[in-house]
Design a protein around this motif. Structure first.
Motif, PDB file in Angstrom:
ATOM      1  N   TYR A  60      19.385 -17.371  44.044  1.00 34.74           N
ATOM      2  CA  TYR A  60      17.989 -17.145  43.670  1.00 34.74           C
ATOM      3  C   TYR A  60      17.756 -17.427  42.186  1.00 34.74           C
ATOM      4  N   THR A  61      18.669 -16.986  41.351  1.00 32.75           N
ATOM      5  CA  THR A  61      18.458 -17.179  39.912  1.00 32.75           C
ATOM      6  C   THR A  61      18.593 -18.656  39.525  1.00 32.75           C
ATOM      7  N   TYR A  62      19.555 -19.357  40.087  1.00 31.15           N
ATOM      8  CA  TYR A  62      19.665 -20.800  39.819  1.00 31.15           C
ATOM      9  C   TYR A  62      18.407 -21.526  40.271  1.00 31.15           C
ATOM     10  N   GLN A  63      17.991 -21.241  41.513  1.00 28.54           N
ATOM     11  CA  GLN A  63      16.833 -21.933  42.080  1.00 28.54           C
ATOM     12  C   GLN A  63      15.612 -21.751  41.185  1.00 28.54           C
ATOM     13  N   THR A  64      15.448 -20.540  40.667  1.00 40.19           N
ATOM     14  CA  THR A  64      14.266 -20.263  39.857  1.00 40.19           C
ATOM     15  C   THR A  64      14.402 -20.877  38.464  1.00 40.19           C
ATOM     16  N   LYS A  65      15.577 -20.744  37.890  1.00 36.57           N
ATOM     17  CA  LYS A  65      15.759 -21.252  36.531  1.00 36.57           C
ATOM     18  C   LYS A  65      15.678 -22.776  36.482  1.00 36.57           C
ATOM     19  N   TYR A  66      16.303 -23.450  37.452  1.00 34.53           N
ATOM     20  CA  TYR A  66      16.419 -24.912  37.390  1.00 34.53           C
ATOM     21  C   TYR A  66      15.489 -25.646  38.356  1.00 34.53           C
ATOM     22  N   GLY A  67      14.818 -24.907  39.240  1.00 33.61           N
ATOM     23  CA  GLY A  67      13.881 -25.572  40.142  1.00 33.61           C
ATOM     24  C   GLY A  67      14.546 -26.149  41.384  1.00 33.61           C
ATOM     25  N   SER A  68      15.852 -26.171  41.376  1.00 37.24           N
ATOM     26  CA  SER A  68      16.611 -26.631  42.542  1.00 37.24           C
ATOM     27  C   SER A  68      18.037 -26.152  42.339  1.00 37.24           C
TER      28      SER A  68
END
Lengths: 359, 359, 359, 359
Positions: free
Chosen positions: B108-116
């Protein structure tokens, strides 16, 4: 000696305990921040000595001058230099240790590493250096406050006296109401008495500071080496007398099963992804997940005690270090604003770094 | 994303769990070091999956190629690039989580921080990244060995099972004799059974790794922000699943009085300044004092479990994450070489930095 | 804003032209250096305004305070903070440009980048910032002198007036004998008159500063990105008004054949490897080769002139910038100590970095 | 050895001329960039050897592998590792110089600094290292193109043959139409013949590469030490064989009066603040002002020539270095994409850094 910290919000501190001044240069504070000098002074006042009979009696006003970086009340994007004059340096108090190594102090390691040392009050290794951190951290706090971030530390343990409640059951607004900075008035009173008794015995005692950060959005923190909690850990461990750091479930978490420890995701009424529990301490994969960030920092008893101790001198000969000077019998009450300041410095750096994570 | 670590011995790691390869570039290794490839491979073998039935069954030989920096068996002072091919990437195992956030993972944190995010096996957030650290750490160990420094980590706790002896009462040479890497055979056997039972339940459990470093001379470590223990703490906290760090007396030290905690100095028969006790953990004022350095690192139970869990998908809708994939039921046995590697990277950097402390 | 420079000998400057003070913190100066305050003050005096009628008439004593890092006359390995108070800030001189962009100044770019600017005397973009560099450079020079390194800059061109001799045919000891800092007395006199005439016309003129460094042993400089000449180039180009840099054969070298340009090696009577010519400028592959290092730095005419100029104001409306304030009609005489200071900062950093090149 | 460059868009290159491979790790590329492999390969093709008879005949396809950081065609915010295998390393060509120092090469300085060297083809000091820069620079270019920035370099001088027109009078679109990369066809033909004659004589010749950057908005560049032109200068000077750098009016600008040199501001029809002339080269106070950025880089004749030369061996004994191996008689045609790549790396870093200049 690395006296610089930060990647984008970079600070460089300087100054010895008994030199003319201490201070900090902040390079990388964005332009346009309203520079609230009263707030910064108030943060310094929270750290300064002489606040009660359980803190050192050195008298320092800890007033700061702004040498650069602020114009017409706002930061300019240029380096901000803050200087705090030392006014109550009784160097003669320290003549007796010029040639002695105080146990569990940095005297011996500094002397060996650098070939000499400013022995007056610990010189650069003095906790006085943290005033510069608090000043810089106050600027960081001003910037974070604009982003809706609040940082609140408090004393959760003194010696064996523990405040056995999670932060969610405490009224943190009461933290500053007592000299110990423990949000539970009864426990605070017990801690105060305990520290005071320790002081009368000429001894010192350790303690733990908890810290809670709210309002951090999802995405702060750099995975891999500069994980948010890794930087927080380094920042806390860089404070004098710190021996340990844990966040979220911490050391106690090792005894749990994954099925107990995992924080289940759900979507709240406002459509935000949340977790039902927070054993992650607000950080997953080194990146903030939008929940409250909380961590704990352990401080050993300060090494200066008012008792004679066996040691050696700089020639390796046996010596008796006698207990003189002014000191804190327990460091944690004054450590509260330092913990907050260091947390603010970490967070503001991560906030800025996150601005370039995506196109 | 900060995938670089170090000031003078600088490493830059790269690679996702299911991409073509992972690896590391070391910039700043001094010239003239004999490059012992067998030793490096052996360190990688200690970390690699599939060592016993209590570790993940992913099959990776973890053999490395040296792309640069070594000539005629010695380092050249030029960047050393080490690459490890990924050979057993069953990406299809992960299709089911492409659109789900696994609880307490970095999805979840990667997806939000980097957009993918590269969802295959955790992508960059996979513990597979630590193989690159172990390779770099092995080079650091070679250099430290020349300076007489030895680093030895071991498992001291699994779940609630504790090895309740200080390292001075253990035979650390026995650490590698069992799959758990606990130097006490009986405790090791209990831990093994416990982990295996946890595995059978499709669950995971946490643990603690202790580490002891001997042979470090006085003077390594930079006071103020880059204190030796602060860098060690950051390094440990940067390892996946770590929740806490303590050194010397650690969290337990807070309950002691200064008169109990201080380490008395004396001069030994060889004329060396020593301390009678070592609550300081070999570090005073952020600088090594010549005594053994020891610290403890707490690992949470790994987030991947073989049980269904409630969560949400990338659209915020409720989702059930089912337990698939290969995983370690307890991370600490394989964490032992990682802890050592990170300690080596910190120490070698401090060794080099200390070379410029004095004229 | 990056106001920090250096990897191991790290400086952080601060201060605006018309703020309370400017200064610098040096983090990483080795311990044990005799701190010669007279020498440092002398270097500042070489840069300070008001030295002759061809330099700005602003009156600044440029006396410095040492706030930290020095004890009993020696550096301690701790950060050295040097502060210079601003004493002759006639801010009212600048009220007229608060809302105007002076041509070829940094007014417009600062205003746009930061959203505001300290317009008084150029604020942070003022050449006054270089006083902090000279102070730090003086400390670097003290350290380099111990290593046998000497740095000597001089004016080689003013407008079209060129000193057409290589440095080997000049008596550089005469450089400080005249206000222009040109080692050839006759050319110096011509330059002085030319600058003075330019001044009377209310105009300004450019010039070139040459610099020669002797005594650098083989091995300083980091190949690839931080080549010795690349760092020297950056350092020079970071000085206000610099438009170009060349070293060794420089721009003229492009017209030569390799057979003419290559520097033949031989072994001298003392057994040292030397080159018969020095088109390499003492640097090969980014690393010093033991020969003299020499380079040239081009300065444009300063932008402040005593003539009315067309421009725009901060609202984009046409405006006439009138020529007021105090300024140098030609910057190169005062640039000589600045060039030396920056060279010293580069070299001292490379000296320290070289200490860790080999085991 | 510093093989890392950049603050936020950080690259770390590795590889020797005759080792298995060269490559680069990019740490800090934002997520979400479409990764155009064809474009990157095309940039490498522009630099690769064997393009015409006036470049080295070494045969290298210079095809690259992407080891990490890209998923489903886009950057992930994770480190991007690019590797280029060396395929045509005739190491035996270099056996004869294992014990000799080639004049004006880095053999002697590397040997002394590091105690040994990979002598095959110059090892790390080989210009082959620049392929890694071109690969990284191509990624930077992709990012800059999204911001509307275009970088165009071209050959403006070979030996004494000069293209005596400002870039504004050239059709830069013709640059790639000839092997020399000079946008004026007639001059290009003369340069080609001149280089070819030089080649036949077994000699080499220098040259100058000009570079023009358009589309940079106001505000890129960090004042004080990391001025935009100071970073561009360092980047260019870090390329092998570079002896000088100038931007805007450059060295010629020193002969002008301020009244001639200053760039008058005006507001154009679209309401943008512009300058009527551009002696500033698009940069004022170290920050881009929205005008075209242009600069010039001087390359010496390459040191490898096909003639016998006097030198010494590693024992200090006289030696004759014979002209063997494959080399470029003139480096500037292939330097064009390298100059562009380095400019792109500087600019992308400044673009990212500018994102945090204001609140």
């Amino acid at each position: 000696m690395s006296s610089t910290y930060g990647t984008l919000f970079k600070i460089s501190t300087f100054g010895e305990s008994h030199g003319p001044a201490i201070g900090v240069v902040i390079d990388g504070c964005p332009a346009g921040l309203v520079f609230d000098t009263d707030f910064i002074q108030n943060e310094l006042d929270r750290r300064k000595p002489g606040q009660s009979r359980i803190t050192t009696q050195r008298r320092e006003a800890d007033e700061f001058d702004v040498l650069s970086g602020v114009f017409e009340g706002k930061t300019q994007g240029t380096p901000i230099a803050l200087v705090i004059r030392n006014t109550d340096q009784r160097s003669k108090d320290y003549g007796h240790i010029a040639e002695q190594f105080r146990p569990s102090h940095a005297d011996y390691t500094y002397q060996t590493k650098y070939g000499s040392r400013d022995y007056r009050g610990g010189g650069r290794s003095s906790a006085r250096e943290t005033a510069a951190r608090v000043a810089a951290g106050a600027v960081a706090k001003l910037l974070l406050a604009q982003q809706g971030v609040q940082i609140q530390a408090y004393v959760s343990q003194v010696g064996s006296l523990k405040l056995d409640k999670p932060y969610t059951e405490l009224n943190l607004a009461q933290t500053e109401d007592n000299a110990v900075r423990c949000p539970d008035p009864e426990t605070a009173e017990q801690m105060f008495q305990y520290i005071d008794e320790t002081r009368k015995k000429g001894d010192s005692i350790g303690g733990i500071v908890d810290c809670v950060v709210t309002g951090v959005p999802v995405g702060w923190g750099e995975p891999v080496f500069d994980k948010l909690h890794a930087e927080l850990g380094k920042a806390m461990l860089s404070i004098n007398a710190v021996k340990g750091f844990e966040y979220g479930s911490g050391f106690a978490g090792v005894a749990l099963f994954g099925s107990e420890h995992n924080d289940e995701f759900y979507t709240d009424e406002e459509g935000r992804v949340r977790t039902r529990t927070n054993k992650s301490g607000g950080i997953q994969g080194g990146i903030s997940n939008g929940e409250a960030i909380y961590f704990r920092t352990a401080f050993k008893p300060v090494a200066t005690i008012m008792q004679d101790q066996n040691s050696v001198d700089i020639h390796g000969q046996p010596a008796t270090v006698s207990g003189k000077g002014r000191h804190d019998p327990c460091v944690v009450p004054r450590a509260v604003p330092i913990v907050e300041a260091m947390a603010a410095l970490v967070l503001v750096d991560m906030y800025l770094r996150n601005k370039v994570a995506q196109l």
